[in-house]
Design a protein around this motif. Sequence first.
Motif, PDB file in Angstrom:
ATOM      1  N   ASN A  95       0.954  -1.147  -0.067  1.00 55.03           N
ATOM      2  CA  ASN A  95      -0.100  -0.479   0.219  1.00 55.03           C
ATOM      3  C   ASN A  95       0.763   1.035  -0.431  1.00 55.03           C
ATOM      4  O   ASN A  95       2.388   0.669  -0.237  1.00 55.03           O
ATOM      5  CB  ASN A  95      -1.211  -0.026   1.279  1.00 55.03           C
ATOM      6  CG  ASN A  95      -0.187   0.315   2.399  1.00 55.03           C
ATOM      7  OD1 ASN A  95       0.975   0.664   2.813  1.00 55.03           O
ATOM      8  ND2 ASN A  95      -0.456  -1.030   3.296  1.00 55.03           N
ATOM      9  N   GLU A  96      -0.390   2.245  -0.094  1.00 60.83           N
ATOM     10  CA  GLU A  96       0.654   3.693  -0.133  1.00 60.83           C
ATOM     11  C   GLU A  96       1.821   4.156   1.591  1.00 60.83           C
ATOM     12  O   GLU A  96       2.846   4.895   0.927  1.00 60.83           O
ATOM     13  CB  GLU A  96       0.090   4.834  -0.768  1.00 60.83           C
ATOM     14  CG  GLU A  96      -0.846   5.414   0.474  1.00 60.83           C
ATOM     15  CD  GLU A  96      -2.260   4.114   0.236  1.00 60.83           C
ATOM     16  OE1 GLU A  96      -1.520   3.122   0.000  1.00 60.83           O
ATOM     17  OE2 GLU A  96      -2.613   5.169   1.062  1.00 60.83           O
ATOM     18  N   VAL A 110      -3.447   1.303  -4.158  1.00 61.52           N
ATOM     19  CA  VAL A 110      -4.065   2.580  -2.089  1.00 61.52           C
ATOM     20  C   VAL A 110      -5.301   2.342  -1.801  1.00 61.52           C
ATOM     21  O   VAL A 110      -6.349   2.434  -2.516  1.00 61.52           O
ATOM     22  CB  VAL A 110      -3.794   4.023  -3.417  1.00 61.52           C
ATOM     23  CG1 VAL A 110      -4.426   5.002  -2.746  1.00 61.52           C
ATOM     24  CG2 VAL A 110      -2.570   4.003  -4.642  1.00 61.52           C
ATOM     25  N   SER A 134      -6.707   7.055   1.025  1.00 62.56           N
ATOM     26  CA  SER A 134      -7.691   6.803  -0.364  1.00 62.56           C
ATOM     27  C   SER A 134      -9.184   8.399   0.705  1.00 62.56           C
ATOM     28  O   SER A 134      -9.189   8.071   1.547  1.00 62.56           O
ATOM     29  CB  SER A 134      -8.150   6.470  -1.479  1.00 62.56           C
ATOM     30  OG  SER A 134      -8.706   4.684  -0.043  1.00 62.56           O
ATOM     31  N   LEU A 153      -6.040  13.221  -8.367  1.00 67.75           N
ATOM     32  CA  LEU A 153      -5.065  13.960  -7.398  1.00 67.75           C
ATOM     33  C   LEU A 153      -4.922  15.013  -6.795  1.00 67.75           C
ATOM     34  O   LEU A 153      -4.632  14.995  -5.079  1.00 67.75           O
ATOM     35  CB  LEU A 153      -4.451  13.459  -8.057  1.00 67.75           C
ATOM     36  CG  LEU A 153      -3.274  12.274  -6.466  1.00 67.75           C
ATOM     37  CD1 LEU A 153      -3.872  11.122  -6.493  1.00 67.75           C
ATOM     38  CD2 LEU A 153      -1.606  11.767  -7.541  1.00 67.75           C
ATOM     39  N   ARG A 156      -1.515  12.728  -0.395  1.00 67.69           N
ATOM     40  CA  ARG A 156      -1.532  12.563  -1.468  1.00 67.69           C
ATOM     41  C   ARG A 156       0.046  12.564  -2.280  1.00 67.69           C
ATOM     42  O   ARG A 156       0.250  12.246  -3.733  1.00 67.69           O
ATOM     43  CB  ARG A 156      -1.405  14.481  -2.401  1.00 67.69           C
ATOM     44  CG  ARG A 156      -1.769  13.875  -3.681  1.00 67.69           C
ATOM     45  CD  ARG A 156      -2.255  15.527  -4.269  1.00 67.69           C
ATOM     46  NE  ARG A 156      -0.752  16.906  -3.645  1.00 67.69           N
ATOM     47  CZ  ARG A 156      -1.694  18.202  -2.515  1.00 67.69           C
ATOM     48  NH1 ARG A 156      -3.120  17.751  -2.043  1.00 67.69           N
ATOM     49  NH2 ARG A 156      -1.014  18.692  -2.244  1.00 67.69           N
ATOM     50  N   GLN A 170       2.179  10.709  -0.394  1.00 71.85           N
ATOM     51  CA  GLN A 170       2.160   8.630  -0.776  1.00 71.85           C
ATOM     52  C   GLN A 170       1.599   8.185  -2.020  1.00 71.85           C
ATOM     53  O   GLN A 170       2.531   7.296  -2.107  1.00 71.85           O
ATOM     54  CB  GLN A 170       1.838   8.547   0.693  1.00 71.85           C
ATOM     55  CG  GLN A 170       3.049   8.321   1.876  1.00 71.85           C
ATOM     56  CD  GLN A 170       2.421   8.283   3.186  1.00 71.85           C
ATOM     57  OE1 GLN A 170       0.798   8.295   2.775  1.00 71.85           O
ATOM     58  NE2 GLN A 170       2.576   7.461   3.981  1.00 71.85           N
ATOM     59  N   ILE A 171       0.415   8.675  -2.471  1.00 69.01           N
ATOM     60  CA  ILE A 171       0.161   8.305  -3.384  1.00 69.01           C
ATOM     61  C   ILE A 171       0.649   7.974  -4.860  1.00 69.01           C
ATOM     62  O   ILE A 171       1.486   7.446  -4.910  1.00 69.01           O
ATOM     63  CB  ILE A 171      -1.304   8.716  -3.485  1.00 69.01           C
ATOM     64  CG1 ILE A 171      -2.154   9.166  -2.569  1.00 69.01           C
ATOM     65  CG2 ILE A 171      -1.932   8.393  -4.626  1.00 69.01           C
ATOM     66  CD1 ILE A 171      -4.034   8.978  -2.536  1.00 69.01           C
ATOM     67  N   GLU A 172       1.388   9.658  -4.770  1.00 65.01           N
ATOM     68  CA  GLU A 172       2.076   9.952  -5.983  1.00 65.01           C
ATOM     69  C   GLU A 172       4.146   9.418  -5.914  1.00 65.01           C
ATOM     70  O   GLU A 172       4.081   8.332  -6.828  1.00 65.01           O
ATOM     71  CB  GLU A 172       2.738  11.274  -6.539  1.00 65.01           C
ATOM     72  CG  GLU A 172       1.357  12.473  -6.556  1.00 65.01           C
ATOM     73  CD  GLU A 172       1.651  13.735  -5.938  1.00 65.01           C
ATOM     74  OE1 GLU A 172       0.646  14.494  -6.493  1.00 65.01           O
ATOM     75  OE2 GLU A 172       2.323  13.684  -5.263  1.00 65.01           O
ATOM     76  N   ASP A 180      -4.478   2.376  -8.783  1.00 63.28           N
ATOM     77  CA  ASP A 180      -4.163   3.345  -7.874  1.00 63.28           C
ATOM     78  C   ASP A 180      -5.961   4.343  -7.435  1.00 63.28           C
ATOM     79  O   ASP A 180      -7.140   3.051  -8.322  1.00 63.28           O
ATOM     80  CB  ASP A 180      -3.980   4.489  -8.889  1.00 63.28           C
ATOM     81  CG  ASP A 180      -4.838   4.826 -10.454  1.00 63.28           C
ATOM     82  OD1 ASP A 180      -5.639   4.434 -10.318  1.00 63.28           O
ATOM     83  OD2 ASP A 180      -3.438   5.979 -11.199  1.00 63.28           O
ATOM     84  N   LEU A 181      -6.220   4.759  -7.284  1.00 67.48           N
ATOM     85  CA  LEU A 181      -7.387   5.871  -6.982  1.00 67.48           C
ATOM     86  C   LEU A 181      -8.373   5.714  -7.777  1.00 67.48           C
ATOM     87  O   LEU A 181      -9.613   5.445  -7.807  1.00 67.48           O
ATOM     88  CB  LEU A 181      -7.018   6.765  -6.753  1.00 67.48           C
ATOM     89  CG  LEU A 181      -6.655   7.411  -5.169  1.00 67.48           C
ATOM     90  CD1 LEU A 181      -7.115   8.311  -4.814  1.00 67.48           C
ATOM     91  CD2 LEU A 181      -7.521   6.266  -3.941  1.00 67.48           C
ATOM     92  N   GLN A 231      -9.798  -0.373  -7.302  1.00 68.43           N
ATOM     93  CA  GLN A 231      -9.691  -0.210  -6.422  1.00 68.43           C
ATOM     94  C   GLN A 231     -10.678  -0.323  -5.098  1.00 68.43           C
ATOM     95  O   GLN A 231     -11.186  -0.958  -5.663  1.00 68.43           O
ATOM     96  CB  GLN A 231      -9.341   1.565  -6.298  1.00 68.43           C
ATOM     97  CG  GLN A 231      -8.591   1.860  -5.764  1.00 68.43           C
ATOM     98  CD  GLN A 231      -9.610   2.945  -4.024  1.00 68.43           C
ATOM     99  OE1 GLN A 231     -10.810   2.402  -4.673  1.00 68.43           O
ATOM    100  NE2 GLN A 231      -9.128   2.824  -3.104  1.00 68.43           N
TER     101      GLN A 231
END
Lengths: 459, 195
Positions: free
Chosen positions: A32-33, A60, A64, A72, A81, A83-85, A100-101, A106
């Motif tokens: 996970n992120e 992710v 989220s 995003l 954000r 962490q997601i990137e 991803d989101l 997801q």
Amino acid sequence: MKTLYEKLLDAHTVRRIDAETVLLYVDLHVMNEYTSPQAFAGLHEAGRIVRHPDRHLAIVDHVSPTRAIASLDEVEDAGGRLQIETLAANCARHGLELIDLFDPRQGIEHVVVPDLGLAWPGMTILCGDSHTTTYGAFGALAYGIGTSEIEHILATQTVEHAVLKPMRITLTGTPGPGVSAKDMVMAVIAHIGPNGAAGHAVEWEGPAVAGLGMEGRMTLCNMIVEAGARVAIIAPDIKALAHLNGRAHAPQGADWNALQAQAANLYSDPGAAFDREVALDVSEIAPLVTWGTSPDQAAPIMSTIPEPTSDADRRALAYMDLAAGTPLNTIRIDRAFIGSCTNARIDDLRAAADILRDRRVADGVTAICVPGSKAVRQQAEAEGLDVVFRAAGFEWRGSGCSMCLAMNDDVAARGERLASSTNRNFEGRQGRGARTHLMSPAMVAAAAVTGRLTDVRML
Amino acid sequence: MTPFVVHTGIAAALPAPNVDTDAIMPKQFLKRIDRAGLAEGAFHDLRQDSDFVLNRTPWNRASILVCGENFGCGSSREYAVWGLMQWGIRVIVAPSIAGIFFGNCEKNGLLAITLPAADVAVLSGLATDGDTARMEVDLPAQTIRHGRGETAFDISEMRKTLLLDGKDHIARTLEYEADIAAYEHARRRLNPLLK
Ligand code: SF4
């Protein structure tokens, strides 16, 4: 004679390291992120590469947002954000699969992986999250790890595994009305304590386990972590194979036949020795709710809060602002939350919707439902469950961990009391100063409509 | 990883059972992509109480924690261990330590020791008094020296060697490359499902 855990361990042992540790091969690694960025950073600093890019899946879920967003940029929290990137950049750099989101697959990792047919009997599946044991419901050896171990798997596709002691929990009897898998696992945790399965690989067995569907079995394997279990597992049967068959990543043709043959050998040999045995007759349990700040501090809904027997109990009651002797079904709530990897699958939403149909959430209660994955959400919508939730006054959200750990913007305020279908009632878990009562999804729905903890059987 | 050989420092008693990783490192400190800046997060919410042991002298300089049952239970977040180390903790002693947390300690050079409850109670008693809170943890000799003598502890050979050398676990595993390759080769034949 071997237990199922020992068979899976043997099949994945690359070599022994010392008397209590083996080097274990990892068939699938899920990440996970929020627990993976430092693992990639470590890998890069050391100049190492990912050994098997095709044996990892990134999802992710923890940060989220559960409100619809178009890009995003709308994730308000800068840290989340980032962490997601970062996860996306790391996956792109190493050629790893990312959900991803905005991916239609997801959801919470432990809901998504079995939904995609990625949890096969006989596999090892590791993930940087404690509830990875969920996949044990399919006869996989699965458990949660820390960030250093994620880095170790990225670099070597193995992990150092401290050999566990096998423990068997046998469930017999037929559950009464209103009693779900959540109540069964909560009853076991209340019985053996938050430490009762520490250092053990738990195998669930018995007619009441066999009687559960795969979703209920996932709930058992998921939440027994709250008794300290490192591994939880159930011998795969016809239900496990039927659940897997035909899913996106399930094997096909000759491979499917090979998997069936392999699964047929995945059981504990009769007479295999378990280090610890616990048995529970589920016909004797009632729906449970927690009253404290540790998942074992639970009692049947029609009982009263027990007298504290330790400082920990007294501290828990003070935090929860509750007194011994209070009937549990008089405790008023401010929020109801249905979600999490323990209880946000389709069966869970159906059970809650059955209670909510033609009823309304009580005045003053904020209720939200966060389906475990986009696929679960879609399935629920196809069945019209979203209409039931909305008509009752629940918010119908997007998927993710959400208020299970409140790392996104779904956070309870100080002093607010929640009925929650999640797995941890720790201090501050759902918001600083927030007070959590754990229970089954149907019990959360019942509490939402009456505004207080309620015996779902009385509605 | 910094090697661990002998460490002398102040021990603080945290006898509550089931101190979870949400309490050791609350969620507001989990939104980062590096390991830095986590000292501030260590026991953040508990430290809001001025009576909390790590707020009092001499335990505000504590580097050894004597804890209750099931320390480090809950979430797998390694942030908890990074934060404790950045706060200055080098040793944790408890009757039981949760599995994932225990593994995270050893990967970071934090010595995690489990001892029988009676031994922990003795150490906890010593740690509660500022005059006896100083202890010496000797890894090669597998003992903790304190005002009332010594308390011996067990540790696996592998963990001891890795801690003493400060060696990275991955580097050690990469020495087994031939074993891993052989396993993968055999597995490919044995189980065509997992290519
Ligand atoms: S739903 Fe809750 S318990 Fe499950 S993975 Fe997410 S945060 Fe962890």
